[in-house]
Motif scaffolding. Sequence first.
Motif, mmCIF file in Angstrom:
data_model
loop_
_atom_site.group_PDB
_atom_site.id
_atom_site.type_symbol
_atom_site.label_atom_id
_atom_site.label_comp_id
_atom_site.label_asym_id
_atom_site.label_seq_id
_atom_site.Cartn_x
_atom_site.Cartn_y
_atom_site.Cartn_z
ATOM 1 N N VAL A 5 0.869 -6.418 -11.216
ATOM 2 C CA VAL A 5 0.946 -5.880 -12.601
ATOM 3 C C VAL A 5 0.230 -4.767 -12.813
ATOM 4 O O VAL A 5 -0.966 -4.697 -12.130
ATOM 5 N N PHE A 6 0.579 -3.767 -13.400
ATOM 6 C CA PHE A 6 -0.073 -2.608 -13.475
ATOM 7 C C PHE A 6 -0.060 -1.753 -15.088
ATOM 8 O O PHE A 6 0.592 -2.263 -15.664
ATOM 9 N N GLY A 7 -1.089 -0.907 -15.143
ATOM 10 C CA GLY A 7 -1.161 -0.356 -16.445
ATOM 11 C C GLY A 7 -1.176 1.335 -16.137
ATOM 12 O O GLY A 7 -1.731 1.831 -15.322
ATOM 13 N N GLY A 340 -7.619 8.760 -1.650
ATOM 14 C CA GLY A 340 -7.001 9.406 -2.849
ATOM 15 C C GLY A 340 -6.710 8.167 -3.787
ATOM 16 O O GLY A 340 -5.429 8.230 -4.121
ATOM 17 N N ILE A 341 -7.538 6.891 -3.611
ATOM 18 C CA ILE A 341 -7.321 5.702 -4.440
ATOM 19 C C ILE A 341 -7.975 5.636 -5.722
ATOM 20 O O ILE A 341 -9.151 5.742 -5.457
ATOM 21 N N CYS A 342 -7.437 5.374 -6.518
ATOM 22 C CA CYS A 342 -7.946 4.906 -7.840
ATOM 23 C C CYS A 342 -8.188 3.463 -8.022
ATOM 24 O O CYS A 342 -9.382 3.066 -9.159
ATOM 25 N N ASP A 343 -7.420 2.515 -7.813
ATOM 26 C CA ASP A 343 -7.572 1.221 -7.980
ATOM 27 C C ASP A 343 -6.748 0.420 -6.865
ATOM 28 O O ASP A 343 -5.941 0.963 -6.255
ATOM 29 N N TYR A 353 -2.691 -4.069 -2.233
ATOM 30 C CA TYR A 353 -2.108 -3.228 -3.202
ATOM 31 C C TYR A 353 -2.996 -1.821 -3.335
ATOM 32 O O TYR A 353 -4.247 -2.133 -3.883
ATOM 33 N N CYS A 354 -2.713 -0.801 -3.430
ATOM 34 C CA CYS A 354 -3.520 0.382 -3.854
ATOM 35 C C CYS A 354 -2.603 1.420 -4.532
ATOM 36 O O CYS A 354 -1.407 1.375 -4.292
ATOM 37 N N THR A 355 -3.026 2.197 -5.237
ATOM 38 C CA THR A 355 -2.446 3.426 -5.832
ATOM 39 C C THR A 355 -3.161 4.729 -5.899
ATOM 40 O O THR A 355 -4.387 4.812 -5.893
ATOM 41 N N ASN A 356 -2.567 5.717 -5.883
ATOM 42 C CA ASN A 356 -3.162 7.041 -5.951
ATOM 43 C C ASN A 356 -2.786 7.763 -7.207
ATOM 44 O O ASN A 356 -2.816 9.033 -7.460
ATOM 45 N N GLY A 357 -2.507 6.974 -8.159
ATOM 46 C CA GLY A 357 -1.979 7.591 -9.588
ATOM 47 C C GLY A 357 -0.618 7.677 -9.994
ATOM 48 O O GLY A 357 -0.088 7.454 -11.089
ATOM 49 N N ARG A 358 0.156 7.880 -8.959
ATOM 50 C CA ARG A 358 1.620 8.039 -8.932
ATOM 51 C C ARG A 358 2.431 7.223 -8.169
ATOM 52 O O ARG A 358 3.454 6.341 -8.433
ATOM 53 N N ARG A 359 1.991 6.543 -7.046
ATOM 54 C CA ARG A 359 2.569 5.818 -5.952
ATOM 55 C C ARG A 359 1.793 4.410 -5.870
ATOM 56 O O ARG A 359 0.626 4.525 -5.855
ATOM 57 N N ILE A 360 2.471 3.533 -5.387
ATOM 58 C CA ILE A 360 1.750 2.175 -5.286
ATOM 59 C C ILE A 360 2.146 1.917 -3.775
ATOM 60 O O ILE A 360 3.196 1.770 -3.179
ATOM 61 N N GLU A 367 -1.371 -0.268 8.737
ATOM 62 C CA GLU A 367 -0.178 0.234 8.539
ATOM 63 C C GLU A 367 -0.110 0.309 6.943
ATOM 64 O O GLU A 367 -0.437 -0.603 6.109
ATOM 65 N N CYS A 368 0.665 1.613 6.480
ATOM 66 C CA CYS A 368 0.644 1.886 5.085
ATOM 67 C C CYS A 368 1.959 2.010 4.846
ATOM 68 O O CYS A 368 2.806 2.596 5.207
ATOM 69 N N LYS A 369 2.538 1.580 3.454
ATOM 70 C CA LYS A 369 4.019 1.328 3.154
ATOM 71 C C LYS A 369 4.056 1.697 1.557
ATOM 72 O O LYS A 369 3.138 0.841 0.948
ATOM 73 N N LYS A 370 4.537 2.920 1.083
ATOM 74 C CA LYS A 370 5.083 3.091 -0.298
ATOM 75 C C LYS A 370 5.964 1.827 -0.870
ATOM 76 O O LYS A 370 7.211 1.671 -0.089
ATOM 77 N N ILE A 371 5.651 1.073 -1.892
ATOM 78 C CA ILE A 371 6.311 0.186 -2.418
ATOM 79 C C ILE A 371 7.202 0.520 -3.645
ATOM 80 O O ILE A 371 8.089 0.141 -4.203
ATOM 81 N N ALA A 372 6.697 1.476 -4.590
ATOM 82 C CA ALA A 372 7.128 2.037 -5.617
ATOM 83 C C ALA A 372 6.461 3.181 -6.263
ATOM 84 O O ALA A 372 5.354 3.663 -5.812
ATOM 85 N N ASP A 373 7.474 3.978 -6.812
ATOM 86 C CA ASP A 373 6.957 5.225 -7.456
ATOM 87 C C ASP A 373 6.636 5.047 -9.071
ATOM 88 O O ASP A 373 7.487 4.167 -9.675
ATOM 89 N N THR A 374 5.746 5.526 -9.612
ATOM 90 C CA THR A 374 5.521 5.383 -11.134
ATOM 91 C C THR A 374 5.056 6.716 -11.481
ATOM 92 O O THR A 374 4.792 7.791 -10.865
ATOM 93 N N GLU A 375 5.208 6.860 -13.042
ATOM 94 C CA GLU A 375 4.853 8.055 -13.542
ATOM 95 C C GLU A 375 3.275 8.276 -13.615
ATOM 96 O O GLU A 375 2.709 9.218 -13.304
#
Length: 395
Positions: A5-7, A340-343, A353-360, A367-375
């Motif tokens: 879950v994210f905001g 480049g991580i904010c949370d 799980y981590c985010t750079n503000g746009r991607r999760i 090993e790092c894998k993008k799992i979702a794109d967000t606004e």
Amino acid sequence: MEKLVFGDGERIGVFDGEKVAYYESEFITRYREYSEKKKSNDEWKYAGEGARFRGDYERYQNRKNEKIFACINGVQWDGEKVLYSFTVNGSSGVYRKELSAENVRENHVISLNGEFIDSLHRAGNQLAVTVGGNDVTSDVGILGLENSELKTLTSGDSRDANPHFSEQNPNKLLFDSAGVGRTSNGEFSGKYAPASICAIDLSTMEITELVGDRKYSFVKPRQAADGTVYCIRRPNKEKHGGNIFLDILLFPYRILQAIVMFVQTFVVMFTGKSLTSGGNNPAKGRDIDSKKLIIDGNLIEAEKEMKRNKKKKDKEYGFIPLSWQLVKLNGKTPETIKSGICDYDLCKDGGIYCTNGRRIFYVKESECKKIADTEKCLTLATESRVAGTDDLFSL
């Protein structure tokens, strides 16, 4: 893959392992609807020549165009429901949202006026929260989900934030703390000391500092079951490369631009009209620049940061400075996991799980894998792995 879950600022996002779905905050939606309805109902009071003569009409127009500041500050799973904290203008609180049924009303946990609640972490029937009454200092506390009682655990002239129960010892709470900078007159200087990682023993209320450095701030700590501490490390002062020759050439232009902007602001302030004939009056209801965001007390110029990060030839770039690094504290030298991580949050299988503000992203064993794109993704949480603390610490 573990659900997430994210905001994103004003909405709640859920990643179910395959796709992202968004949910509106019922409280924020109802607040906006009520505000618009009240403005419409009050409009008749401020129409006509009498209102214009008294100056009520202009004041009403200013209020009418005021932007409602609304933000989701923290999210947490509560079974199949979601707990979220919010701030709407001068009020704040925590609500519980049902995701499986749209017609079920949100459940009120706590509401505050003049104070704010931020950064949630659940353990059993308790939430570790950040609570503050002003824009300078804040404390960490415990909120009971069954009785809605809020107890602060820290105090003083500091910004204590981002509390998180330890997985190794649920009777220990980790948080970050930064001392407030003051002038000789006792006023806030606009700066904080570098944040350090602290731990509070909930049985003795003893506080100890775990990590600190003069050059870096360490924030958002997590402690895994094996005792490993993770956090985000940020430089105390950001450094961006520049072209000194270009700066010299542009210096006269920037001085002229500053003079024009000063005169423009002065004229608008005292006449309500712009120097130019076209365009909107910037003093009347101009929206907050969406290119600038406040993240964990830091002003981020999103567009500029994205341009900088794009130059690094990373196709999955976001708007968080690359100097914000997710690190693992092993020994004296922190081990960088991702930049480049904010949370972030720890997963049950040992991943992150981590985010750079746009991607999760999902990170495990280098090993790092993008799992979702967000606004936008400003705060996130996985399912809680911490046992209940009800028997260990009672409100």
